[in-house]
Scaffold this motif. Structure first.
Motif, PDB file in Angstrom:
ATOM      1  N   VAL A 112     -41.715  -8.194  14.872  1.00 19.07           N
ATOM      2  CA  VAL A 112     -41.203  -9.528  14.537  1.00 19.07           C
ATOM      3  C   VAL A 112     -39.774  -9.687  15.058  1.00 19.07           C
ATOM      4  O   VAL A 112     -38.955  -8.775  14.928  1.00 19.07           O
ATOM      5  N   ILE A 113     -39.476 -10.846  15.639  1.00 15.02           N
ATOM      6  CA  ILE A 113     -38.115 -11.185  16.054  1.00 15.02           C
ATOM      7  C   ILE A 113     -37.703 -12.459  15.318  1.00 15.02           C
ATOM      8  O   ILE A 113     -38.417 -13.458  15.337  1.00 15.02           O
ATOM      9  N   ALA A 114     -36.551 -12.403  14.642  1.00 18.89           N
ATOM     10  CA  ALA A 114     -36.026 -13.582  13.940  1.00 18.89           C
ATOM     11  C   ALA A 114     -34.557 -13.744  14.300  1.00 18.89           C
ATOM     12  O   ALA A 114     -33.742 -12.864  14.042  1.00 18.89           O
ATOM     13  N   MET A 115     -34.218 -14.889  14.877  1.00 23.57           N
ATOM     14  CA  MET A 115     -32.861 -15.153  15.326  1.00 23.57           C
ATOM     15  C   MET A 115     -31.970 -15.612  14.175  1.00 23.57           C
ATOM     16  O   MET A 115     -32.411 -15.764  13.038  1.00 23.57           O
ATOM     17  N   ALA A 116     -30.712 -15.847  14.504  1.00 23.60           N
ATOM     18  CA  ALA A 116     -29.691 -16.153  13.491  1.00 23.60           C
ATOM     19  C   ALA A 116     -30.065 -17.367  12.651  1.00 23.60           C
ATOM     20  O   ALA A 116     -30.575 -18.369  13.151  1.00 23.60           O
ATOM     21  N   GLY A 117     -29.788 -17.260  11.350  1.00 21.62           N
ATOM     22  CA  GLY A 117     -29.907 -18.397  10.455  1.00 21.62           C
ATOM     23  C   GLY A 117     -31.301 -18.748   9.991  1.00 21.62           C
ATOM     24  O   GLY A 117     -31.480 -19.759   9.302  1.00 21.62           O
ATOM     25  N   CYS A 118     -32.302 -17.946  10.324  1.00 19.33           N
ATOM     26  CA  CYS A 118     -33.649 -18.235   9.836  1.00 19.33           C
ATOM     27  C   CYS A 118     -33.734 -18.000   8.332  1.00 19.33           C
ATOM     28  O   CYS A 118     -33.019 -17.168   7.776  1.00 19.33           O
ATOM     29  N   ILE A 119     -34.642 -18.733   7.688  1.00 18.28           N
ATOM     30  CA  ILE A 119     -34.904 -18.560   6.264  1.00 18.28           C
ATOM     31  C   ILE A 119     -36.404 -18.353   6.087  1.00 18.28           C
ATOM     32  O   ILE A 119     -37.209 -19.179   6.529  1.00 18.28           O
ATOM     33  N   ILE A 120     -36.759 -17.242   5.470  1.00 16.11           N
ATOM     34  CA  ILE A 120     -38.161 -16.951   5.160  1.00 16.11           C
ATOM     35  C   ILE A 120     -38.234 -16.778   3.654  1.00 16.11           C
ATOM     36  O   ILE A 120     -37.749 -15.792   3.097  1.00 16.11           O
ATOM     37  N   ASN A 121     -38.820 -17.743   2.997  1.00 15.90           N
ATOM     38  CA  ASN A 121     -38.737 -17.820   1.541  1.00 15.90           C
ATOM     39  C   ASN A 121     -39.814 -16.998   0.829  1.00 15.90           C
ATOM     40  O   ASN A 121     -40.781 -16.549   1.453  1.00 15.90           O
ATOM     41  N   PRO A 122     -39.650 -16.778  -0.485  1.00 15.66           N
ATOM     42  CA  PRO A 122     -40.503 -15.851  -1.235  1.00 15.66           C
ATOM     43  C   PRO A 122     -41.999 -16.128  -1.092  1.00 15.66           C
ATOM     44  O   PRO A 122     -42.433 -17.281  -1.012  1.00 15.66           O
ATOM     45  N   GLY A 123     -42.753 -15.023  -1.104  1.00 19.55           N
ATOM     46  CA  GLY A 123     -44.202 -15.107  -1.118  1.00 19.55           C
ATOM     47  C   GLY A 123     -44.851 -15.361   0.222  1.00 19.55           C
ATOM     48  O   GLY A 123     -46.076 -15.479   0.307  1.00 19.55           O
ATOM     49  N   SER A 124     -44.062 -15.450   1.281  1.00 18.57           N
ATOM     50  CA  SER A 124     -44.626 -15.730   2.603  1.00 18.57           C
ATOM     51  C   SER A 124     -45.163 -14.460   3.253  1.00 18.57           C
ATOM     52  O   SER A 124     -44.728 -13.350   2.959  1.00 18.57           O
ATOM     53  N   SER A 125     -46.112 -14.635   4.158  1.00 15.47           N
ATOM     54  CA  SER A 125     -46.719 -13.535   4.901  1.00 15.47           C
ATOM     55  C   SER A 125     -46.451 -13.746   6.384  1.00 15.47           C
ATOM     56  O   SER A 125     -46.859 -14.762   6.955  1.00 15.47           O
ATOM     57  N   ILE A 126     -45.759 -12.794   7.004  1.00 15.69           N
ATOM     58  CA  ILE A 126     -45.323 -12.911   8.391  1.00 15.69           C
ATOM     59  C   ILE A 126     -46.118 -11.914   9.232  1.00 15.69           C
ATOM     60  O   ILE A 126     -46.052 -10.706   9.017  1.00 15.69           O
ATOM     61  N   GLY A 127     -46.865 -12.414  10.188  1.00 19.32           N
ATOM     62  CA  GLY A 127     -47.755 -11.578  10.978  1.00 19.32           C
ATOM     63  C   GLY A 127     -47.044 -10.755  12.031  1.00 19.32           C
ATOM     64  O   GLY A 127     -45.842 -10.894  12.275  1.00 19.32           O
ATOM     65  N   ASN A 128     -47.810  -9.901  12.681  1.00 17.29           N
ATOM     66  CA  ASN A 128     -47.291  -9.029  13.731  1.00 17.29           C
ATOM     67  C   ASN A 128     -46.920  -9.822  14.980  1.00 17.29           C
ATOM     68  O   ASN A 128     -47.597 -10.780  15.348  1.00 17.29           O
ATOM     69  N   PHE A 129     -45.846  -9.400  15.625  1.00 23.37           N
ATOM     70  CA  PHE A 129     -45.407  -9.962  16.913  1.00 23.37           C
ATOM     71  C   PHE A 129     -45.154 -11.470  16.829  1.00 23.37           C
ATOM     72  O   PHE A 129     -45.409 -12.218  17.773  1.00 23.37           O
ATOM     73  N   THR A 130     -44.670 -11.917  15.700  1.00 22.91           N
ATOM     74  CA  THR A 130     -44.292 -13.318  15.546  1.00 22.91           C
ATOM     75  C   THR A 130     -42.825 -13.503  15.940  1.00 22.91           C
ATOM     76  O   THR A 130     -42.049 -12.549  15.992  1.00 22.91           O
ATOM     77  N   PHE A 131     -42.457 -14.757  16.205  1.00 19.91           N
ATOM     78  CA  PHE A 131     -41.095 -15.052  16.662  1.00 19.91           C
ATOM     79  C   PHE A 131     -40.570 -16.287  15.955  1.00 19.91           C
ATOM     80  O   PHE A 131     -41.267 -17.300  15.832  1.00 19.91           O
ATOM     81  N   PHE A 132     -39.291 -16.192  15.511  1.00 20.59           N
ATOM     82  CA  PHE A 132     -38.625 -17.287  14.809  1.00 20.59           C
ATOM     83  C   PHE A 132     -37.278 -17.525  15.475  1.00 20.59           C
ATOM     84  O   PHE A 132     -36.412 -16.651  15.468  1.00 20.59           O
ATOM     85  N   ALA A 133     -37.087 -18.712  16.044  1.00 19.21           N
ATOM     86  CA  ALA A 133     -35.852 -19.031  16.748  1.00 19.21           C
ATOM     87  C   ALA A 133     -34.788 -19.517  15.770  1.00 19.21           C
ATOM     88  O   ALA A 133     -35.029 -19.684  14.569  1.00 19.21           O
ATOM     89  N   THR A 134     -33.610 -19.770  16.289  1.00 21.61           N
ATOM     90  CA  THR A 134     -32.417 -20.063  15.490  1.00 21.61           C
ATOM     91  C   THR A 134     -32.678 -21.118  14.417  1.00 21.61           C
ATOM     92  O   THR A 134     -33.098 -22.236  14.703  1.00 21.61           O
ATOM     93  N   GLY A 135     -32.418 -20.743  13.164  1.00 21.44           N
ATOM     94  CA  GLY A 135     -32.475 -21.698  12.069  1.00 21.44           C
ATOM     95  C   GLY A 135     -33.851 -22.133  11.630  1.00 21.44           C
ATOM     96  O   GLY A 135     -33.970 -23.081  10.838  1.00 21.44           O
ATOM     97  N   ALA A 136     -34.903 -21.478  12.099  1.00 22.37           N
ATOM     98  CA  ALA A 136     -36.242 -21.830  11.626  1.00 22.37           C
ATOM     99  C   ALA A 136     -36.335 -21.570  10.123  1.00 22.37           C
ATOM    100  O   ALA A 136     -35.836 -20.564   9.624  1.00 22.37           O
TER     101      ALA A 136
END
Length: 221
Positions: A112-136
């Protein structure tokens, strides 16, 4: 850990930035399939081979793990699957910028790659090889399946599902309890108020299906 970065395109520079800021891993070198990049120095690291060379390079460079730094979801899937097929026990690390907020009870996959300022809130499920850009922003109890991506400034409501290989592009808003189908792309600035099926391009406010998408179709320039 001593890691190798796989992919030397546009995704590389900020991946290096995240890894350096985390200070968890040592980058040993880069792999890329482009002949012109072989032996080149990129952002302070040398391209020491192609992804297919990884098996032969592990012992030579004492490589312990890797990260696939490729922006296109489909290509990221193909490259990672090829590595796993050849090296089933190879380990993939995550690159999570120190400013990312990860809530409690979040299930986080690998690669997983997550750039600056991302927010991933409680109870979420993040899969393999996912990507989150700035502030997602991923709200509570969302499911982001393998190889999906959420671009800069996009926001989901709670209980949203983003399917495998789906791409939510810049500045999209997805309301609560909506699903984005596998391999679908949501165009920039869209407001998604209803679930979107697999294999389509949709955009607008509210988002409407524009056309179908083929497997492997590029969405990044």
């Amino acid at each position: 850990m001593r890691i190798i970065l796989i992919g030397a395109g546009n995704h590389l520079h900020y991946s290096i930035d995240i890894i350096q800021k985390e200070s968890k891993h040592q980058i040993i070198g880069l792999l890329d399939s482009t002949p012109e990049k072989q032996g080149k120095d990129l952002f302070g690291y040398e391209v020491i081979g192609k992804p297919d060379d990884l098996k032969d390079l592990i012992d030579k460079y004492n490589i312990e793990a890797g990260l696939v730094t490729i922006g296109d979801n489909w290509i990221r899937k193909c490259v990672s699957e090829s590595i796993v097929k050849t090296l089933p026990n190879f380990q993939f690390v995550n690159a999570i910028h120190p400013t990312v907020s990860v809530g409690i009870d979040v299930k986080m996959g690998h690669g997983v790659i997550a750039m600056a300022g991302c927010i991933i809130n409680p109870g979420s499920s993040i899969g393999n090889f996912t990507f989150f850009a700035t502030g997602a922003q991923i709200e509570h109890d969302c499911t982001i399946e393998d190889y999906a991506s959420v671009s800069a400034g996009s926001i989901t409501g709670g209980h949203v599902k983003i399917g495998e290989l789906a791409a939510v592009t810049l500045g999209v808003t997805i309301v609560d309890r909506v699903s984005i189908g596998k391999n679908s792309v949501i165009g920039s600035g869209a407001l998604v108020t209803k679930s979107i099926p697999d294999n389509v391009l949709a955009y607008g406010s509210p988002a409407k299906i524009i056309r179908s998408r083929a497997a492997g179709e590029r969405f990044l320039k």
